[in-house]
Scaffold this active site. Structure first.
Site, short mmCIF file in Angstrom:
data_model
loop_
_atom_site.label_atom_id
_atom_site.label_comp_id
_atom_site.label_asym_id
_atom_site.label_seq_id
_atom_site.Cartn_x
_atom_site.Cartn_y
_atom_site.Cartn_z
N GLU A 1 7.61 -26.86 16.32
CA GLU A 1 7.36 -26.71 14.88
C GLU A 1 5.89 -27.01 14.69
OE1 GLU A 1 6.11 -27.49 11.54
OE2 GLU A 1 7.36 -29.30 11.52
N CYS B 1 3.07 -29.60 6.66
CA CYS B 1 3.05 -28.23 7.20
C CYS B 1 3.61 -27.22 6.20
CB CYS B 1 3.86 -28.16 8.50
SG CYS B 1 3.18 -29.15 9.83
#
Length: 454
Positions: free
Chosen positions: A227, A261
């Site tokens: 990720e 993010c």
């Protein structure tokens, strides 16, 4: 030693010792031995442990939150909310984990077959500082439920959080070796990944770190879930609720001081509502109060470090040199901490390299588009594909965004967030694989086919 600094004050925190090779070897041996027992543990034992962890995180949320706030600067109230989210994740897997592991029958041409989910072994998690509890727990909870064991290599600046996580598993009654903190630095990670006792790796971080980890794991043919970064589009169309969209855009951009993010970073607004949205968004961003993260009235704490603040300032400088206009913000505060005021850039050249980078700080880029095609093209014109947020009441537009935005996640008429029930992850340079839900658990399991005579 891990040298740590409180980014809100510049105060030096107590250094934390680094593990030597012998200590790492002992941890790997414990992980291997524990897995041999835990892999066949009763599901009731696993769910009971996760439930106790949920209760412990809830009971000790203030203590745990203070550790994170001191180490990486997020507001205390957001740290508490993060710990509460972890408690919810433990409880989710305690409640639903057994059903995620149920075997299923499949139809075959001859005889019978069933699918079983079996654990793999010790999994290494390389985790970042921005959500220091949640990033780990969204791996830890399903790993424990699956029958795996975990090894954590946390960020250097959040070693206090790392130690607290391992401590909580022991306090909840987890067996020795079930979840261990490896207090090592980045240079020692390759050796751990290469060790035959480690079966897989999950990493949350930059694409550079992901590439290095994947390369090492690839040489050993080990499973990897990544990720990585994101520069998420936040698209506003004429049919949207502009008041709510502007309000949520501010929250999305400044949550965790912009160090997320999946927070909206590029505000892409239809020309018909651009001026209205911009006025409200500007007002909201200007009203953001940056200051002491321990103060309940603070909206936004410092960046995680002075180095991170300088990185954002350098990106701001390059964007302005490329032709962008800094409407306001992006200023240091007159304080000893790593603070930066919330700001907005307009007129960012779309072909500039810096416009395609992830800005990990409270600075938004605002773009004007004339139609949905231009919005989607601009949304996709970056190397990342993590999340996205779209604002429209038009069903056909919604379908276009869901289908055509190249991202692992799209939120409709809300800012994007993660939840234990739904898969989390991205495409392109944002990584591959998924966390959370049954999908995250199954990433590190053996989907075993069992064929039997009819």
């Amino acid at each position: 030693m891990f040298e740590r600094t409180n980014p809100a004050s510049g105060e030096k925190l107590e250094p934390i010792p680094e593990m030597d090779d012998a200590a790492v070897e002992a941890a790997l041996a414990r992980a291997d031995a524990t897995f041999r027992q835990w892999r066949t543990s009763a599901l009731d034992e696993r769910t009971a442990l996760l439930a106790r962890l949920g209760d412990l995180f809830e009971a000790e949320k203030e203590r745990l939150a203070e550790i994170a706030t001191r180490e990486m600067g997020k507001t205390l109230k957001s740290s508490i909310a993060e710990v509460e989210k972890c408690a919810a994740a433990f409880r989710h897997y305690a409640k639903h984990g057994p059903e995620f592991l149920e075997q299923s029958d499949v139809v075959v041409s001859k005889g019978a077959a069933r699918i079983r989910w079996l654990p793999l072994g010790p999994v290494l998690a390389v985790m970042p500082w921005n959500f220091p509890y949640w990033q780990v727990v969204r791996f830890m909870a399903p790993a424990i439920m699956a029958g795996n064991v975990g090894l954590l290599k946390h960020a250097s600046i959040t070693q206090g959080v790392a130690a607290a996580l391992a401590e909580m598993v022991k306090k909840a009654g987890g067996p020795d070796g079930l979840f261990q903190n490896l207090a090592i630095k980045s240079g020692a990670v390759d050796k751990v990944i290469s060790d035959d006792r480690v079966v897989a790796v999950t990493l949350t971080g930059s694409e550079g770190a992901g590439s290095k980890v994947a390369e090492t794991a690839g040489r050993k043919l080990k499973k990897v879930v990544l990720e990585l970064g994101g520069s998420d589009p936040f698209i506003v169309m004429p049919s949207a609720d502009i008041d709510e969209a502007a309000k949520q855009a501010v929250t999305a951009r400044i949550q965790n001081t912009g160090q997320s993010c999946i927070c909206g970073k590029r505000m892409i607004v239809h020309s018909d509502v651009y001026d209205e949205f911009a006025a409200k968004f500007f007002d909201g961003m200007k009203a953001v109060k940056a200051g002491d993260p321990m103060d309940d009235g603070t909206d936004m704490g410092p960046l995680s470090s002075f180095e991170q603040r300088d990185t954002v300032l350098e990106q701001l400088d390059r964007m302005q040199k490329a032709g962008a206009t800094l409407e306001f913000g992006g200023e240091k505060l007159d304080s000893p901490g790593a603070y930066l005021t919330a700001g907005v850039l307009t007129g960012v050249p779309r072909d500039a390299d810096v416009a395609k980078e992830e800005v990990f700080g409270p600075i938004a880029m605002l773009f004007r588009v004339d139609d949905i095609d231009e919005a989607i093209t601009l949304a996709n014109d970056i190397p990342y594909g993590l999340g996205s947020s779209v604002w429209t009441s038009d069903a056909q537009e919604q379908e276009r965004f869901e289908r055509d935005i190249a991202a692992g996640m799209t939120a409709v008429n809300q800012m994007l967030s993660s939840t234990p029930e739904a898969p989390f992850g991205g495409v392109k340079l944002s990584g591959h694989g998924r966390e959370l839900g049954p999908w995250g658990m199954h990433e590190f399991m053996n989907m075993k086919t069992v064929l039997m005579p009819g």
